[in-house]
Design a protein around this motif. Structure first.
Motif, short mmCIF file in Angstrom:
data_model
loop_
_atom_site.label_atom_id
_atom_site.label_comp_id
_atom_site.label_asym_id
_atom_site.label_seq_id
_atom_site.Cartn_x
_atom_site.Cartn_y
_atom_site.Cartn_z
N UNK A 19 0.56 -7.18 1.88
CA UNK A 19 1.52 -6.13 1.51
C UNK A 19 0.82 -4.79 1.32
N UNK A 20 -0.43 -4.81 0.81
CA UNK A 20 -1.14 -3.55 0.57
C UNK A 20 -1.47 -2.85 1.88
N UNK A 21 -1.91 -3.60 2.87
CA UNK A 21 -2.21 -2.97 4.16
C UNK A 21 -0.95 -2.43 4.81
N UNK A 22 0.17 -3.12 4.61
CA UNK A 22 1.44 -2.58 5.10
C UNK A 22 1.79 -1.28 4.38
N UNK A 23 1.50 -1.23 3.08
CA UNK A 23 1.79 -0.01 2.31
C UNK A 23 0.89 1.14 2.73
N UNK A 24 -0.39 0.85 2.98
CA UNK A 24 -1.31 1.90 3.44
C UNK A 24 -0.85 2.49 4.77
N UNK A 25 -0.14 1.70 5.56
CA UNK A 25 0.39 2.19 6.83
C UNK A 25 1.77 2.79 6.74
N UNK A 26 2.31 2.92 5.51
CA UNK A 26 3.64 3.48 5.30
C UNK A 26 3.52 4.88 4.70
N UNK A 28 3.76 8.05 2.63
CA UNK A 28 4.37 8.38 1.35
C UNK A 28 4.60 7.23 0.41
N UNK A 29 4.11 6.03 0.76
CA UNK A 29 4.36 4.86 -0.09
C UNK A 29 3.62 4.98 -1.42
N UNK A 30 4.24 4.46 -2.47
CA UNK A 30 3.59 4.31 -3.77
C UNK A 30 3.00 2.91 -3.79
N UNK A 31 1.68 2.83 -3.88
CA UNK A 31 0.98 1.56 -3.74
C UNK A 31 0.65 1.02 -5.14
N UNK A 32 1.42 0.02 -5.57
CA UNK A 32 1.22 -0.62 -6.87
C UNK A 32 0.88 -2.10 -6.70
N UNK A 33 0.33 -2.43 -5.53
CA UNK A 33 0.08 -3.83 -5.18
C UNK A 33 -1.39 -4.22 -5.29
N UNK A 34 -2.28 -3.28 -5.56
CA UNK A 34 -3.70 -3.60 -5.58
C UNK A 34 -4.36 -2.95 -6.79
N UNK A 35 -5.34 -3.66 -7.38
CA UNK A 35 -6.02 -3.17 -8.57
C UNK A 35 -7.25 -2.37 -8.23
N UNK A 36 -7.06 -1.10 -7.96
CA UNK A 36 -8.15 -0.21 -7.56
C UNK A 36 -8.25 0.95 -8.55
N UNK A 37 -9.25 0.96 -9.45
CA UNK A 37 -9.39 2.09 -10.38
C UNK A 37 -9.49 3.41 -9.62
N UNK A 38 -8.87 4.44 -10.18
CA UNK A 38 -8.75 5.69 -9.43
C UNK A 38 -9.49 6.87 -10.01
N UNK A 39 -10.33 6.67 -11.03
CA UNK A 39 -11.04 7.80 -11.65
C UNK A 39 -12.30 8.13 -10.87
N UNK A 40 -12.74 9.39 -10.99
CA UNK A 40 -14.03 9.76 -10.43
C UNK A 40 -15.14 9.03 -11.18
#
Length: 384
Positions: A19-26, A28-40
């Motif tokens: 589902x995450x790879x499908x979201x990355x290919x969509x 404007x999608x809001x991706x809430x399917x994978x646990x990836x910390x987003x801080x610098x």
């Protein structure tokens, strides 16, 4: 073309990645399917890795890792878990997933059974199947707040049972095992002469409850100890791409560990190891900031779910919410999340990625910007 190995033909799909790879290919999608910390990342961590490259320190390290890093992991383990271990029991691994594979390679023979949680992280089953072992899922039921019950696990133990997997804080549930239950689970393993692999990837993130490692209740006598602890810096410090973690082993296994490590990965990349030393021994502002952010996101998303009448498990740890969307998923949540991505532009991990008890549930990742999280959760249909 020659045939692939027979057990690869039925190898399960990782529905989180699907589902995450499908979201990355969509767009404007809001991706809430994978646990990836987003801080610098903290600058001192990046500079430590770059300095290693500048020194051209790019040769092999010992199989078990750089001594200073092993000592740093051991010091953190002693401080956070109250368990007196030395650096000789710490093996630096190429991320927690490699640590799990390492431990299972040591403990499982073809046909052995490994007890894994349902719902539980997908690679518990995937990795054991790759090693020709049989995953046996023990149930975590909604009516028991998705906590394991000793009697449910004990009923599944057979003469082929070899390993018990524990995961606290839980991915996908956000559930945390309390001290009494953890002690009981270690006692269960001792009664049935099982190894324990304890996945503690999210040990830095608990909310109003302590993290209790099973190692606290293990023996420190060689030949009697049974707990392997899998740790990572991917979640704690946001070092997902550097692939750095540790496997803490029972005493007396050092020579065997070296031999197996050599056959799997030899050693972890030097720049990642030096970055990890800086993360563990330097300022801890990143961790405290991440903890506050995940807690705030948990509270904000929980409020949206409550306002919509959507049942969810109140997360005590990790950075996920586990929500019941059975009112709209129609008994096939895997298909529903793909339809919802196409229609609403938001991706969630389907509960079936984590086992059969996950049918009708979704995992919501709490890592990103709060405004985006609230917007994404806000698009879920209310429960009538």
């Amino acid at each position: 073309m020659p045939e692939l190995a027979a057990h690869i033909h039925d190898f399960p799909v990782n529905q989180i990645r699907e589902i995450t790879e499908a979201a990355w290919g969509t767009p404007g999608a809001i991706v809430l399917s994978i646990g990836e910390p987003g801080f610098e990342l903290p600058r001192h961590v990046l500079e430590a890795g770059m300095a290693c490259l500048d020194r051209d320190e790019t040769n092999y390290t010992p199989n078990a890792g750089i001594t200073a890093l092993r000592e740093a992991f051991a010091a953190r383990f002693r401080e956070h878990n109250g368990v007196e271990i030395g650096a000789e029991r710490v093996y630096v691994v190429d991320g927690a997933q490699q640590g799990l594979h390492f431990a299972m390679s040591l403990l499982l023979s073809p046909g052995d059974e490994i007890l894994i949680p349902n719902p539980g992280y997908p690679t518990f089953a995937m990795t054991s199947q790759l090693l020709h072992a049989k995953p046996v899922r023990y149930p975590l039921y909604p009516e028991h707040d998705f906590q394991p019950r000793i009697e449910d696990i004990e009923a599944l133990i057979t003469p082929q049972s070899r390993v018990l997997i524990l995961n606290s804080p839980s991915n996908p549930l956000g559930a945390v095992l309390g001290g009494d239950l953890t002690r009981g689970l270690v006692d269960l393993a001792r009664r049935h002469d099982l190894w324990i692999i304890s996945d503690e990837c999210y040990e830095a993130f608990t909310y109003d409850v302590p993290h209790v490692s099973p190692a606290r209740f293990d023996s420190d006598v060689p030949g009697e100890a049974r707990v392997f602890t899998s740790l990572t810096l991917s979640k704690t410090y946001g070092l997902t791409g550097l692939r750095i973690g540790a496997l803490v082993c029972p005493p007396g296994l050092e020579r065997k560990m070296n031999n197996v490590m050599e056959s799997i990965v030899s050693c972890v990349a030097s720049p990642s190891q030096y970055a990890a030393i800086a993360a563990l021994t330097g300022p801890q502002d990143y961790v405290s900031h991440a903890h506050a952010h995940y807690r705030s996101n948990r509270d904000a998303a929980s409020a949206v779910l409550a306002s919509k009448g959507i049942p969810f498990l109140s997360a005590q740890g990790a950075f996920y919410l586990w929500a019941d969307v059975s009112h709209v998923s129609g008994g096939d949540v895997r298909s529903w999340v793909r339809t919802f991505l196409a229609d609403a532009g938001v991706s969630f991990a389907p509960g079936t990625a984590f086992g059969s008890i996950g049918e009708g549930w979704i995992r919501i990742a709490l890592c990103g910007a709060q405004a985006e999280l609230v917007e994404g959760v806000g698009r879920l249909p209310s429960r009538g």
